[in-house]
Enzyme design. Structure first.
Site: not given
Length: 381
Positions: A182, A184, A208, A234, A284
């Site tokens: 991730d 993020h 991700e 997400e 998510h």
């Protein structure tokens, strides 16, 4: 049947639950995200709740359209409020018909749901030992954050640290466990391609949010350069925000959040759109028990969902965890890295309302961490 009231609970560590009651005694539970400003979400929920009291809870699509289609649509505040109320309505409807929600969404497409577990925390560390722990507990997939703060262009030692972490997992687990990485949204375009290319030899399950979704045009160049599946979604609300990504054709995995994107049916629509583009889904779900239960309902009837995030033991769950607020704790029991298809009516949860009330009375203040780069500029968390 008519909706009679909406009760809101602010629950540590970072969850907002809503309870929708009806004149026939059936209640439904939903969950909103507190990281989008807890007090604003709570007050906004009260305002929108006034619009559905006295209405038929079975008219989910009609109520959703009325709540969503204000002049200004979407966004994290309205998105999470509508999502929480919507999933509570599905909980009511499933209980009224004595079936799990997935039965009302087309029925099952699978026999079990594969899940992954988080390791490493917000500032990733000790990932090899945690990966071995998850492997010993039957998990065959994990996810971890790639980096800490990363400037627009940063030093290679931070990239090397990320590579060393996944290499340490491969050293002890080999290929017996899959690893999602991730980014993020912490990584900007100049470093995203450097970091992604450096991870290629360790064949991650996916990367991700390699860049923030507002930089969607960068997905195409990254996808052309890096042979790793790209996941995102997400932070997106409703199918209209996903439309551009799917048409672009660069993203391989969509990650709608049932507590943000518009609720259960909206997540199902998004994932169905993705299926038409031959795109996978990995929803998510790093929040509380209601959000996870709602997401599992979507998973059951969505054939392109290949794995599900879950947050038991995640680093954010300080003081309380998902099982603390439900009575039927076996509903989230994992076996060999899978969770069973829920068979209980509605969302399948028996909430411990007495515990919820007690914790909610303590109040809730939770904010996303605020990070800084080495030069004092704001870093993405």
């Amino acid at each position: 049947m008519k909706i009679t009231s909406v009760k809101i609970y602010e629950v540590k560590p970072r969850w907002i639950f809503c309870k929708v009651s009806t004149d026939e005694g059936i209640v439904g539970w939903g969950e909103m995200i507190s990281g989008t400003k807890t007090r604003t979400v709570v007050e906004g929920t009260k305002e929108l709740a006034d619009r559905i009291v006295g209405r038929d809870p079975f008219e989910i699509e009609r109520l959703w359209q009325e709540l969503h289609r204000s002049f200004f649509r979407g966004g994290p505040i309205n998105g999470t409020i509508v999502s929480g109320l919507e999933m509570a309505l599905w909980d009511i409807k499933g209980k009224a018909f004595d079936v799990p929600v997935w039965q009302l969404l087309g029925g099952r497409a699978r026999d079990r749901i594969r899940v992954y577990s988080w390791v490493g925390g917000d500032r990733p560390s000790d990932v090899a030992n945690e990966a071995m722990d998850r492997l010993s507990r039957g998990f065959r997939a994990i996810k971890m954050n790639a980096v800490e703060e990363l400037h627009y262009v940063d030093t290679y030692d931070k990239v090397k640290s990320a590579v060393d972490r996944i290499a340490s997992i491969r050293d002890v687990c080999g290929d017996d466990i899959e690893v999602g990485i991730d980014f993020h949204g912490r990584v900007h375009r100049p470093m995203a391609k450097v970091l992604a290319n450096a991870l290629v030899p360790y064949h991650p399950m996916f990367i991700e949010e390699p860049v923030l979704p507002e930089n969607w045009e960068s997905f195409a160049s990254l996808a052309a350069e890096v042979p790793i599946p790209i996941a995102t979604g997400e932070r997106l609300y409703t199918r209209w925000e996903y439309k551009r990504l799917l048409v672009q054709g660069a993203v391989d995995i969509v990650q709608p959040d049932v507590s943000m994107c518009g609720g259960i049916l909206e997540a199902r629509k998004i994932i169905g759109m993705a299926e038409a583009f031959d795109v996978a889904a990995a929803p998510h779900a790093p929040y509380g028990p209601i959000a996870l239960a709602a997401t599992l309902q979507v998973d059951v009837c969505s054939p392109n969902v290949f794995i599900q995030e879950q947050s038991l033991g995640i680093h954010y769950n300080q003081g309380f965890d998902l099982l603390d607020f439900i009575q039927n704790k076996d509903v989230f029991e994992f076996t060999d890295g899978y969770i069973r298809v829920p068979t209980e009516p509605g969302l399948g949860l028996v909430m411990d309302e007495e515990k919820i009330q007690a914790v909610s009375a303590e109040g809730l203040i939770w904010r996303n961490p605020s990070w800084r780069n080495y030069d004092g500029t704001i870093a993405e968390w």
